[in-house]
Design a protein around this motif. Structure first.
Motif, PDB file in Angstrom:
ATOM      1  N   SER A 182       0.850  -1.053   0.201  1.00 29.78           N
ATOM      2  CA  SER A 182       0.149   0.116   0.045  1.00 29.78           C
ATOM      3  C   SER A 182       0.739   1.391   0.017  1.00 29.78           C
ATOM      4  O   SER A 182       1.970   1.285   0.542  1.00 29.78           O
ATOM      5  N   ASN A 233      -2.836  -2.968  -2.727  1.00 29.49           N
ATOM      6  CA  ASN A 233      -2.115  -2.829  -3.734  1.00 29.49           C
ATOM      7  C   ASN A 233      -1.860  -4.056  -4.575  1.00 29.49           C
ATOM      8  O   ASN A 233      -1.767  -4.995  -3.762  1.00 29.49           O
ATOM      9  N   HIS A 254      -5.690   3.355   0.580  1.00 28.54           N
ATOM     10  CA  HIS A 254      -5.296   3.163  -0.853  1.00 28.54           C
ATOM     11  C   HIS A 254      -5.805   4.303  -1.642  1.00 28.54           C
ATOM     12  O   HIS A 254      -6.037   4.187  -2.911  1.00 28.54           O
ATOM     13  N   ILE A 257      -3.886   4.926  -4.969  1.00 25.51           N
ATOM     14  CA  ILE A 257      -3.758   3.806  -5.723  1.00 25.51           C
ATOM     15  C   ILE A 257      -5.056   4.046  -6.810  1.00 25.51           C
ATOM     16  O   ILE A 257      -6.023   4.146  -6.510  1.00 25.51           O
ATOM     17  N   TYR A 260      -8.236   1.250  -7.106  1.00 26.60           N
ATOM     18  CA  TYR A 260      -7.599  -0.083  -6.488  1.00 26.60           C
ATOM     19  C   TYR A 260      -8.723  -0.967  -6.532  1.00 26.60           C
ATOM     20  O   TYR A 260      -8.285  -2.219  -7.014  1.00 26.60           O
TER      21      TYR A 260
END
Length: 331
Positions: A182, A233, A254, A257, A260
């Motif tokens: 992460s 991740n 997250h 990301i 995600y």
């Protein structure tokens, strides 16, 4: 495949009347090709930790962190300078009262304290001395476990991996995937780094560095396949098309990301059963007042996962230390 994935979408965390006492049982998924004849249960150990119980008493542990030691500064941020203070009494209490017995395997995703700090004590338990316990991890984690005092006999049984391995065991397989950790909101990462030789004995949280992050697919003969991840991740091309029955979806930070949750679920084929994980705090004791422990869970995680889930997927919200009857849910 489409027929196997015709299930109801929603968030479920309730005991069925036909379930064993203390076992979470989802309603059977409609349209599955099953039935699976090998019973499998999952038990959430908090944070990213899980116990997979195959049959009556065969088990696999994943990232078992039971201490839940103090880890944040006054502002609520993870503080890598805080001392490592494993709660040995808590680890022994949970292992003795809640786990199915000595695990055959301990699968470790990476080296951070909330994934590996209690492993040396667990594999050294006197009650498990006669059992063979094999640990699957990368090179960094192997060196960290050695530095933390894991018994030499257990370290001689480590299976060192780096992603790409497909391991055959009696009654199940374990496939290892390269993965990612992460990232914080500013795209940084807690305690990055690798160890190429055994370091000095770790003293603070930040001494337990990440190493290589790994994910695992456990596929039980005549039973379900379960994707285990230790961080929010992943490497999309590694997991594309694996189509597990169950995904334990880490829901820690997250925001940095890109899409995600949506990308993950699409990559793995929108599995029929999704279970959020790594969505509680890191320090509320596992045997705390049930209301206090329940309050440590972020309810928004299950809602986010449910919104992203396909119409053929169900989201089940786990409770700490309560078994989830996976095979029954998928039958």
């Amino acid at each position: 495949m489409a027929g196997r994935r015709t299930v109801l979408k929603g968030v479920l965390a309730a005991s069925g009347a036909a379930a064993e006492p203390g076992v979470l049982a989802a309603r059977p998924l409609a349209g599955r090709a099953g039935p699976y004849t090998t019973p499998v249960q999952l038990r959430w150990l908090g944070v990213a930790g899980w116990e997979i119980v195959i049959g009556r008493n065969r088990s696999i542990l994943f990232d078992p962190y039971l201490s839940r030691m103090p880890c944040r500064d006054r502002g609520g941020r993870l503080d890598p300078t805080l001392p490592l203070r494993p709660d040995r009494d808590m680890v022994e209490r949970v292992a003795a009262q809640h786990l199915a017995g000595a695990p055959e395997l301990v699968l470790l995703s990476h080296g951070h304290f909330d994934h590996v700090a209690d492993v040396p004590q667990l594999v050294a338990r006197p009650a498990w001395r006669q059992a063979r316990i094999r640990t699957v991890c990368d090179e960094t984690v192997r060196y960290l476990l050695t530095a933390m005092g894991a018994p030499r006999s257990r370290m001689d049984d480590v299976i060192q991996v780096r992603g790409g391995e497909y391991l055959q065991f009696d009654g199940y397989t374990v496939e290892v995937f390269r993965s990612l950790h992460s990232q914080l909101a500013d795209h940084g990462c807690f305690a990055p780094g690798r160890r190429l030789t055994p370091p000095r004995r770790p003293a603070v949280l930040g001494d337990l560095v990440e190493g290589e992050t790994l994910a695992y697919l456990v596929s039980v003969d005549d039973g379900p396949s379960i994707l285990l991840m230790g961080a929010s991740n992943f490497v999309e091309r590694e997991l594309a098309g694996i189509c597990p029955d169950v995904v334990l979806v880490p829901m820690s930070s997250h925001a940095a990301i890109h899409r995600y949750v949506e990308r993950l679920l699409t990559a793995v084929g929108n599995p029929p059963l999704l279970i959020p994980t790594h969505h509680d705090d890191l320090d509320t004791p596992l045997v705390a007042n049930p209301a206090r422990l329940a309050a440590s869970v972020q309810p928004a995680a299950a809602r986010e996962l449910s919104r992203a889930a396909a119409s053929g997927s169900r989201v089940l919200s786990p409770r700490h230390l309560r078994p989830v009857a996976v095979t029954r849910a998928l039958s």
